[in-house]
Design a protein around this motif. Structure first.
Motif: not given
Length: 510
Positions: A2-10, A15-23
């Motif tokens: 579904s569209e909401i599931a795809a958006e959640l995956a993105r 959030f898994a990127q090192p930039t957001l894990t740092l913040l």
């Protein structure tokens, strides 16, 4: 999905990127503060030992202020933890020293925090004008319709011509308001602060490509020639095969234009000299704008250095891989095949032979450190005497005249005097009767030596010995008087007796 599931995956991927894990971590404010204090805005490489010390000092200062959310551990442990989080990277500088630099993820986090610390821009005329101008310029450069593109350019030319004519005719100049200047400086600083992370992303892409090619070499899943062909193909299209490479090539092409760089420097200087800039910009922001050209040039230099390092590393690996490994392996396999054929010629079809998996180590107690060198047995070049520096020739008689006492002739003269049965005389009288060749000063010592050997006793009175030097000069010596023994007396001439110490006193005479 579904569209909401795809958006959640993105969103989860973001959030898994090192930039957001740092913040997102609990100690993010402390880590961001340490990065900003240590590396500054230019992401200057810092030696590893120095960064360890700086981290420990900054953390100690934070603890003294009563901060509780401070990471524990030494500076080295924290830097290694940040490397595992992909916020720091350790590499070698051109001098071969280990240095730390921030990754593009860490720089993006610093840029986001820096933008949030500034006053947020609101909807304004400057922002709308910037958007309209950017869209208009973008359309003028990308519109596929020739007529539409010409129309856009004609409208822009007419607008600029009308403004130029208005100013030439002496019309009133409309000055920029403080809000307009503040909005413009904010957008300009935001664009400039994003440059270091962009350059770092290109550097990391080069390092990633190098790692992929080296992994293909070490894996040996494909022939070395195929890997080399792929490397050459990727090297030819290195700057056009990736988004980061194309962006870098565009920036590099623009900044190679000295006139464009000079115009950028002049425009920044004019903006900083504006009367309203003093009340809008602080010292740090003015320094950031003033160093824009240097920031861009340093980023370009780091990317070019990384690209040159990739090429040099791969070239060295290709050469060593081909010469030192493939050829040795080929020779070894040929030797094994030759020995196998020799063994098969003397054995039956069912013969077996146990072969160890690895060859045994050779037990050698000592290796020679030096080997025979034919150059060691070559005679040295013959010395050619220099006539100008040659020493004067000396005759044998001259050498003997400079030598010690002539004990042989002196002993003969002494024996002749004792055998002549003459009235008893003294050693000084005997010395005075000798020829000049036996009357050198050193001959006195010779006579005293012979007399001491025979045990003759000297008196306390002295007598004069007149000596003749080899150059003809004379010198007199006061020697204790030593009478020659009478051979007719008891004991003879060789009768031992007690002698007194002999002291010489000399007097030089011409």
């Amino acid at each position: 999905m579904s569209e909401i599931a795809a958006e959640l995956a993105r969103v989860e991927d973001a959030f898994a990127q090192p930039t957001l894990t740092l913040l997102h971590q609990r100690q993010a404010p402390v880590v961001i503060t340490l990065f900003r204090a240590a590396f500054g805005r230019n992401n200057t490489p810092i030696p590893t030992a120095r960064l360890h010390t700086q981290v420990e000092e900054h953390l100690a200062a934070m603890r003294r202020t009563g901060r509780d959310e401070v990471p524990s551990g030494t500076g080295r442990d924290l830097c290694q933890r940040w490397m595992r989080g992909q916020w720091l990277v350790r590499s070698l500088d051109p001098a071969g020293n280990e240095v730390y630099t921030l990754t593009s993820h860490a720089q993006q986090a610093l840029e986001l925090v820096k933008n949030l610390t500034r006053d947020r821009a609101t909807l304004s005329e400057h922002r709308i004008a910037t958007i309209l101008g950017t869209v208009r310029r973008f359309n003028a450069e990308a519109n596929p319709d020739r007529t539409a593109r010409v129309t856009i350019l004609n409208d822009e030319i007419a607008r600029l011509k009308a403004e130029r004519d208005r100013l030439v005719d002496g019309a009133e100049m409309v000055g920029a308001t403080e809000d307009y200047m503040s909005e413009g400086f904010t957008e300009l600083l935001s664009l400039i602060s994003a440059l270091p992370s962009d350059f770092a992303r290109v550097e990391e892409r080069f390092a990633q490509i190098r790692g992929e090619i080296l992994a293909a070499f070490r894996g040996e899943d494909r022939p070395a020639g195929e890997v080399i062909d792929e490397y050459l193909a990727r090297a030819d299209a290195l700057m056009t095969a990736t988004h980061e490479g194309r962006a870098f090539e565009g920036a590099f092409a623009l900044l190679r234009d000295d006139a464009l760089v000079g115009r950028l420097r002049e425009d920044l200087g004019a903006l900083l000299d504006h009367p309203l800039s003093d009340g809008i910009l602080g010292e740090a922001e003015r320094a950031e704008l003033r160093g824009t050209v240097k920031l861009v040039r340093d980023g370009l230099d780091r990317v070019l250095t990384q690209r040159s390092r990739v090429t040099a590393t791969l070239k060295e690996y290709i050469v060593s891989h081909d010469a030192a490994r493939d050829r040795e392996l080929e020779q070894t396999l040929r030797q094994v095949e030759s020995e196998l054929m020799t063994w098969m010629a003397t054995t039956g079809p069912r013969a077996t032979h146990d072969v160890p998996l690895l060859p045994s180590r050779a037990g050698v107690e000592h290796f020679r450190e030096r080997f025979y060198d034919p150059a060691d047995d070559v005679l040295p070049e013959r010395i050619v005497p220099n006539v100008a520096d040659a020493a004067p020739t000396v005759s044998l008689d001259a050498l003997k005249a400079q030598g010690g006492p002539q004990l042989g002739p002196l002993r003969e003269r002494l024996d002749e005097a004792l055998a002549a049965l003459l009235p008893a005389g003294t050693l000084g009288e005997l010395f005075g009767s000798l020829e000049p060749a036996l009357r050198r000063p050193v001959e006195i010592l010779g006579l005293l030596h012979l007399a001491a050997g025979r045990g003759w006793e000297a008196e306390r009175a002295t007598e004069r010995f007149s000596a003749v030097r080899p150059d003809g000069s004379r010198r007199e010596f006061a020697v204790p008087r030593l009478p020659l023994p009478d051979p007719d007396l008891p004991g003879g001439p060789d009768q031992p007796g007690r002698s007194h110490p002999i002291h010489l006193e000399s007097e030089t005479r011409a």
